[in-house]
Design a protein around this motif. Structure first.
Motif, mmCIF file in Angstrom:
data_model
loop_
_atom_site.group_PDB
_atom_site.id
_atom_site.type_symbol
_atom_site.label_atom_id
_atom_site.label_comp_id
_atom_site.label_asym_id
_atom_site.label_seq_id
_atom_site.Cartn_x
_atom_site.Cartn_y
_atom_site.Cartn_z
ATOM 1 N N CYS A 1 -26.034 -0.238 26.316
ATOM 2 C CA CYS A 1 -25.187 0.667 25.536
ATOM 3 C C CYS A 1 -25.272 2.106 26.071
ATOM 4 C CB CYS A 1 -25.603 0.633 24.073
ATOM 5 S SG CYS A 1 -24.504 1.579 23.000
ATOM 6 N N ALA B 1 -24.244 4.758 24.443
ATOM 7 C CA ALA B 1 -24.340 5.745 23.361
ATOM 8 C C ALA B 1 -25.734 6.362 23.336
ATOM 9 C CB ALA B 1 -24.047 5.072 22.020
ATOM 10 N N CYS C 1 -29.506 4.618 21.908
ATOM 11 C CA CYS C 1 -29.276 3.189 21.765
ATOM 12 C C CYS C 1 -29.481 2.535 23.120
ATOM 13 C CB CYS C 1 -27.861 2.892 21.268
ATOM 14 S SG CYS C 1 -27.608 1.120 20.969
ATOM 15 N N CYS D 1 -22.665 -1.216 22.783
ATOM 16 C CA CYS D 1 -23.165 -2.478 22.238
ATOM 17 C C CYS D 1 -22.342 -2.935 21.055
ATOM 18 C CB CYS D 1 -24.631 -2.329 21.836
ATOM 19 S SG CYS D 1 -24.877 -1.296 20.364
ATOM 20 N N SER D 2 -21.685 -1.987 20.385
ATOM 21 C CA SER D 2 -21.070 -2.296 19.099
ATOM 22 C C SER D 2 -19.994 -1.267 18.787
ATOM 23 C CB SER D 2 -22.136 -2.236 18.002
ATOM 24 O OG SER D 2 -22.707 -0.928 17.989
ATOM 25 N N CYS E 1 -21.610 2.065 17.650
ATOM 26 C CA CYS E 1 -21.957 3.045 18.679
ATOM 27 C C CYS E 1 -20.704 3.692 19.273
ATOM 28 C CB CYS E 1 -22.797 2.393 19.767
ATOM 29 S SG CYS E 1 -24.552 2.355 19.332
#
Ligand SMILES: [Zn+2]
Length: 189
Positions: A146, A148, A151, A167-168, A171
């Motif tokens: 990731c 961000a 993270c 990752c998501s 983020c």
């Protein structure tokens, strides 16, 4: 290279294990990998494992997850010369091997097993094989960490345009919001 559903499942499992079972940071907060009963629960959640999963197997999978993390981190650093031997070691250690399996009513499919069919060795071998197939094929650059701040959770980018960085969505949204605030501050100056 097209990934069939088995390969996709192995890549998803690798990501789920690394993100659940390795220390670091997750979505802006420190992340301590669970231990004991909580680790068993985390493996169940990550892999959809059954009630017979033992704490020894969960501990084994946590070691695998730490090895897999070094692979994701090396690939994210464009250091495939570090990632490849790490995966080769895991393939050797787990005795990873292909086998034709067939679910009732389904065609024969190549699945990856380990030297024995225990839960921990089987999944460790499968995850190592999935990442090896990705790394040795067109998906080498698709393993990521990731981008961000605060993270380090990992992902496999299976999007058509290979444009994933986070990752998501959590983020992705954190970074977008920070960029928006930075722009506003810039304008106000
Ligand atoms: Zn993230």
């Amino acid at each position: 290279m097209l990934f069939d559903s088995h390969m996709r499942a192995l890549l998803d499992a690798s990501v789920a294990l690394v993100n659940a079972l390795t220390d670091g940071e997750a979505r802006g907060r420190p992340y301590a990998a669970p231990e004991g009963v909580e680790r068993v629960e985390a493996v169940r959640a990550a892999l959809g494992a059954g009630a017979d999963l033992t704490s020894g197997e969960a501990a084994h999978l946590a070691r695998t997850a730490r090895a897999l993390r070094t692979v994701f981190e090396a690939v994210a650093d464009d250091d495939l010369d570090t990632a490849a031997p790490a995966l080769n070691a895991l393939l050797r250690e787990t005795g990873a091997r292909p086998q034709l399996d067939r679910a009732p009513g389904e065609p024969w499919q190549v699945h990856f097993h380990g030297s024995e069919d225990s839960y921990a060795v089987g999944w460790s071998a499968g995850c190592a094989t999935g990442l090896a197939m990705a790394l040795g094929g067109d998906y080498a650059g698709r393993l990521g960490v990731c981008a961000a701040p605060r993270c380090d959770r990992v992902y496999v980018d299976v999007s058509r345009n290979a444009g994933r960085h986070f990752c998501s969505t959590a983020c992705q949204n954190r970074v977008k919001a920070a960029a928006f605030r930075a722009r506003r501050t810039g304008t106000d100056d």
